[in-house]
Design a protein around this motif. Structure first.
Motif, mmCIF file in Angstrom:
data_model
loop_
_atom_site.group_PDB
_atom_site.id
_atom_site.type_symbol
_atom_site.label_atom_id
_atom_site.label_comp_id
_atom_site.label_asym_id
_atom_site.label_seq_id
_atom_site.Cartn_x
_atom_site.Cartn_y
_atom_site.Cartn_z
ATOM 1 N N ARG A 168 -2.752 -11.539 -10.681
ATOM 2 C CA ARG A 168 -3.798 -10.688 -11.253
ATOM 3 C C ARG A 168 -5.030 -11.507 -11.622
ATOM 4 N NH1 ARG A 168 -5.017 -9.500 -16.297
ATOM 5 N NH2 ARG A 168 -3.146 -10.569 -17.068
ATOM 6 N N LEU A 169 -4.792 -12.704 -12.214
ATOM 7 C CA LEU A 169 -5.923 -13.562 -12.575
ATOM 8 C C LEU A 169 -6.663 -14.058 -11.332
ATOM 9 C CD1 LEU A 169 -4.336 -15.633 -15.483
ATOM 10 C CD2 LEU A 169 -6.084 -13.851 -15.665
ATOM 11 N N LYS A 170 -5.912 -14.384 -10.279
ATOM 12 C CA LYS A 170 -6.573 -14.812 -9.043
ATOM 13 C C LYS A 170 -7.445 -13.696 -8.481
ATOM 14 C CE LYS A 170 -3.323 -18.330 -7.417
ATOM 15 N NZ LYS A 170 -2.369 -18.706 -6.332
ATOM 16 N N THR A 171 -6.904 -12.471 -8.515
ATOM 17 C CA THR A 171 -7.693 -11.330 -8.028
ATOM 18 C C THR A 171 -8.927 -11.106 -8.901
ATOM 19 O OG1 THR A 171 -5.650 -10.311 -7.228
ATOM 20 C CG2 THR A 171 -7.573 -8.895 -7.425
ATOM 21 N N HIS A 172 -8.726 -11.244 -10.214
ATOM 22 C CA HIS A 172 -9.845 -11.056 -11.137
ATOM 23 C C HIS A 172 -10.920 -12.119 -10.921
ATOM 24 C CE1 HIS A 172 -11.902 -9.801 -14.765
ATOM 25 N NE2 HIS A 172 -11.850 -11.055 -15.235
ATOM 26 N N TYR A 173 -10.520 -13.370 -10.773
ATOM 27 C CA TYR A 173 -11.495 -14.436 -10.545
ATOM 28 C C TYR A 173 -12.140 -14.324 -9.169
ATOM 29 C CZ TYR A 173 -9.777 -16.711 -14.759
ATOM 30 O OH TYR A 173 -9.449 -16.998 -16.051
ATOM 31 N N ALA A 174 -11.405 -13.806 -8.208
ATOM 32 C CA ALA A 174 -11.989 -13.627 -6.876
ATOM 33 C C ALA A 174 -13.119 -12.603 -6.903
ATOM 34 C CB ALA A 174 -10.908 -13.196 -5.886
ATOM 35 N N SER A 175 -13.028 -11.613 -7.809
ATOM 36 C CA SER A 175 -14.093 -10.607 -7.903
ATOM 37 C C SER A 175 -15.380 -11.192 -8.489
ATOM 38 C CB SER A 175 -13.622 -9.426 -8.755
ATOM 39 O OG SER A 175 -13.365 -9.854 -10.088
ATOM 40 N N TYR A 176 -15.298 -12.329 -9.179
ATOM 41 C CA TYR A 176 -16.494 -12.952 -9.758
ATOM 42 C C TYR A 176 -17.254 -13.807 -8.755
ATOM 43 C CZ TYR A 176 -15.338 -11.575 -14.532
ATOM 44 O OH TYR A 176 -15.101 -10.852 -15.667
ATOM 45 N N GLU A 177 -16.662 -14.131 -7.644
ATOM 46 C CA GLU A 177 -17.340 -15.009 -6.688
ATOM 47 C C GLU A 177 -18.635 -14.400 -6.144
ATOM 48 O OE1 GLU A 177 -14.645 -16.214 -3.687
ATOM 49 O OE2 GLU A 177 -13.416 -17.456 -5.032
ATOM 50 N N PRO A 178 -18.672 -13.128 -5.729
ATOM 51 C CA PRO A 178 -19.963 -12.561 -5.275
ATOM 52 C C PRO A 178 -21.027 -12.552 -6.368
ATOM 53 C CG PRO A 178 -18.134 -11.198 -4.550
ATOM 54 C CD PRO A 178 -17.575 -12.180 -5.520
ATOM 55 N N VAL A 179 -20.604 -12.259 -7.603
ATOM 56 C CA VAL A 179 -21.561 -12.241 -8.714
ATOM 57 C C VAL A 179 -22.129 -13.631 -8.948
ATOM 58 C CG1 VAL A 179 -21.857 -11.722 -11.162
ATOM 59 C CG2 VAL A 179 -20.377 -10.285 -9.744
ATOM 60 N N LEU A 180 -21.224 -14.633 -8.920
ATOM 61 C CA LEU A 180 -21.697 -16.007 -9.111
ATOM 62 C C LEU A 180 -22.632 -16.434 -7.983
ATOM 63 C CD1 LEU A 180 -18.373 -17.715 -10.297
ATOM 64 C CD2 LEU A 180 -20.379 -17.192 -11.687
ATOM 65 N N LYS A 181 -22.296 -16.029 -6.774
ATOM 66 C CA LYS A 181 -23.164 -16.365 -5.637
ATOM 67 C C LYS A 181 -24.534 -15.711 -5.782
ATOM 68 C CE LYS A 181 -23.189 -16.350 -0.595
ATOM 69 N NZ LYS A 181 -22.454 -15.942 0.634
ATOM 70 N N HIS A 182 -24.543 -14.439 -6.201
ATOM 71 C CA HIS A 182 -25.811 -13.730 -6.395
ATOM 72 C C HIS A 182 -26.633 -14.376 -7.509
ATOM 73 C CE1 HIS A 182 -28.674 -10.452 -6.608
ATOM 74 N NE2 HIS A 182 -28.401 -10.299 -7.923
ATOM 75 N N LEU A 183 -25.971 -14.741 -8.600
ATOM 76 C CA LEU A 183 -26.687 -15.392 -9.696
ATOM 77 C C LEU A 183 -27.232 -16.754 -9.279
ATOM 78 C CD1 LEU A 183 -24.329 -14.523 -12.706
ATOM 79 C CD2 LEU A 183 -26.580 -13.541 -12.194
ATOM 80 N N THR A 184 -26.449 -17.466 -8.459
ATOM 81 C CA THR A 184 -26.929 -18.772 -7.982
ATOM 82 C C THR A 184 -28.173 -18.609 -7.111
ATOM 83 O OG1 THR A 184 -24.654 -19.614 -8.027
ATOM 84 C CG2 THR A 184 -26.258 -20.847 -6.731
ATOM 85 N N GLU A 185 -28.125 -17.636 -6.208
ATOM 86 C CA GLU A 185 -29.297 -17.390 -5.361
ATOM 87 C C GLU A 185 -30.509 -16.966 -6.201
ATOM 88 O OE1 GLU A 185 -28.015 -14.502 -2.588
ATOM 89 O OE2 GLU A 185 -26.805 -15.914 -1.387
ATOM 90 N N LYS A 186 -30.268 -16.120 -7.189
ATOM 91 C CA LYS A 186 -31.353 -15.674 -8.060
ATOM 92 C C LYS A 186 -31.944 -16.840 -8.840
ATOM 93 C CE LYS A 186 -32.414 -12.086 -11.443
ATOM 94 N NZ LYS A 186 -31.854 -10.975 -12.261
ATOM 95 N N TYR A 187 -31.067 -17.747 -9.272
ATOM 96 C CA TYR A 187 -31.538 -18.924 -10.000
ATOM 97 C C TYR A 187 -32.388 -19.809 -9.098
ATOM 98 C CZ TYR A 187 -31.345 -23.500 -12.223
ATOM 99 O OH TYR A 187 -31.682 -24.725 -12.763
ATOM 100 N N GLN A 188 -31.941 -19.999 -7.855
ATOM 101 C CA GLN A 188 -32.723 -20.803 -6.918
ATOM 102 C C GLN A 188 -34.089 -20.159 -6.653
ATOM 103 O OE1 GLN A 188 -31.988 -23.776 -5.765
ATOM 104 N NE2 GLN A 188 -29.925 -23.845 -6.709
ATOM 105 N N THR A 189 -34.105 -18.849 -6.492
ATOM 106 C CA THR A 189 -35.378 -18.142 -6.259
ATOM 107 C C THR A 189 -36.309 -18.279 -7.460
ATOM 108 O OG1 THR A 189 -34.210 -16.560 -4.852
ATOM 109 C CG2 THR A 189 -36.386 -15.914 -5.674
ATOM 110 N N THR A 190 -35.753 -18.102 -8.636
ATOM 111 C CA THR A 190 -36.554 -18.229 -9.861
ATOM 112 C C THR A 190 -37.102 -19.639 -10.003
ATOM 113 O OG1 THR A 190 -35.169 -16.555 -10.913
ATOM 114 C CG2 THR A 190 -36.532 -17.906 -12.353
ATOM 115 N N LEU A 191 -36.262 -20.615 -9.648
ATOM 116 C CA LEU A 191 -36.712 -22.003 -9.741
ATOM 117 C C LEU A 191 -37.867 -22.269 -8.778
ATOM 118 C CD1 LEU A 191 -36.168 -24.739 -11.075
ATOM 119 C CD2 LEU A 191 -34.551 -25.245 -9.231
#
Length: 226
Positions: free
Chosen positions: A173-196
């Motif tokens: 369950r934790l693996k599934t839960h953490y796997a759902s955060y990967e797209p969000v983290l990727k989107h936030l990383t891209e947004k951070y790079q764009t903002t930078l």
């Protein structure tokens, strides 16, 4: 056990001269043959002696037991020592007084002796049975104890297996839960790079604007002074 004189009436004994069996024929000078003859006679004598011992033992065992011996053995077997003393005293007193006849002091019929033997055998078998019962009860108690220990360890093993299954489910369950955060983290990383990048561009534009303002101010001062 009393042995009567009648037990020897049926046996007839003949005198055998020692010279007839163990004598060596005259004129026989062969020493090995003579030694062989002596050895054969000795073996025959040994066989006859063993047979006579067996017959005597058999005859003694078949002789019926006297009444007083039978009763004394019975009382001794039961541990009635005082009764035994009283019986012996009164028994021999009655014999001396002539109250008891030869019929009363005769032999016990073989059926009573056989019954006594069977009773003794029955007692031994009962003792063996009690010992076997005790051994069986001990084995039963040990078996029940081992079964209880087996059930305890089985329940403990079952609890461990259930806990393991629960932990595996939680990990999945934790693996599934953490796997759902990967797209969000990727989107936030891209947004951070764009903002930078936007920040860097903004800094460049600001520096360029500041340079332009500085140039305009310098030109304005020159115009005012001229």
């Amino acid at each position: 056990v009393t042995i009567t004189d009648d037990s020897e009436d049926d046996c007839q004994y003949e005198e055998v001269a020692a010279d007839d069996e163990f004598s060596i024929q005259e004129g026989d000078e062969d020493l090995p043959k003579a030694l062989q003859t002596i050895q054969e006679h000795a073996e025959d004598a040994q066989i006859l002696a063993s047979q006579s011992v067996l017959l005597s033992e058999k005859s003694v065992s078949e002789v019926p037991e006297a009444v007083d011996d039978f009763l004394c053995n019975f009382l001794v077997r039961l541990g009635m020592s005082r009764t035994l003393d009283c019986f012996q005293t009164e028994w021999y007193e009655l014999i001396q007084r002539g109250v008891l006849s030869a019929k009363d002091t005769g032999l016990v019929p073989s059926v009573y002796t056989r019954n006594q033997e069977l009773e003794m055998e029955n007692m031994h078998l009962k003792k063996d049975l009690e010992n076997y019962k005790l051994a069986a009860n001990k084995a039963k108690e040990a078996l029940l104890k081992m079964q209880k220990e087996r059930d305890f360890h089985r329940m403990h093993h079952k609890r461990v297996v259930q806990e393991k299954s629960r932990l595996i489910c939680d990990i999945k369950r934790l693996k599934t839960h953490y796997a759902s955060y990967e797209p969000v983290l990727k989107h936030l990383t891209e947004k951070y790079q764009t903002t930078l990048r936007q920040k860097m561009l903004t800094n460049l534009e600001r520096d360029r604007a500041v340079g332009q303002i500085t140039g305009l101010q310098a030109a304005l001062q020159n115009l005012e002074s001229g």
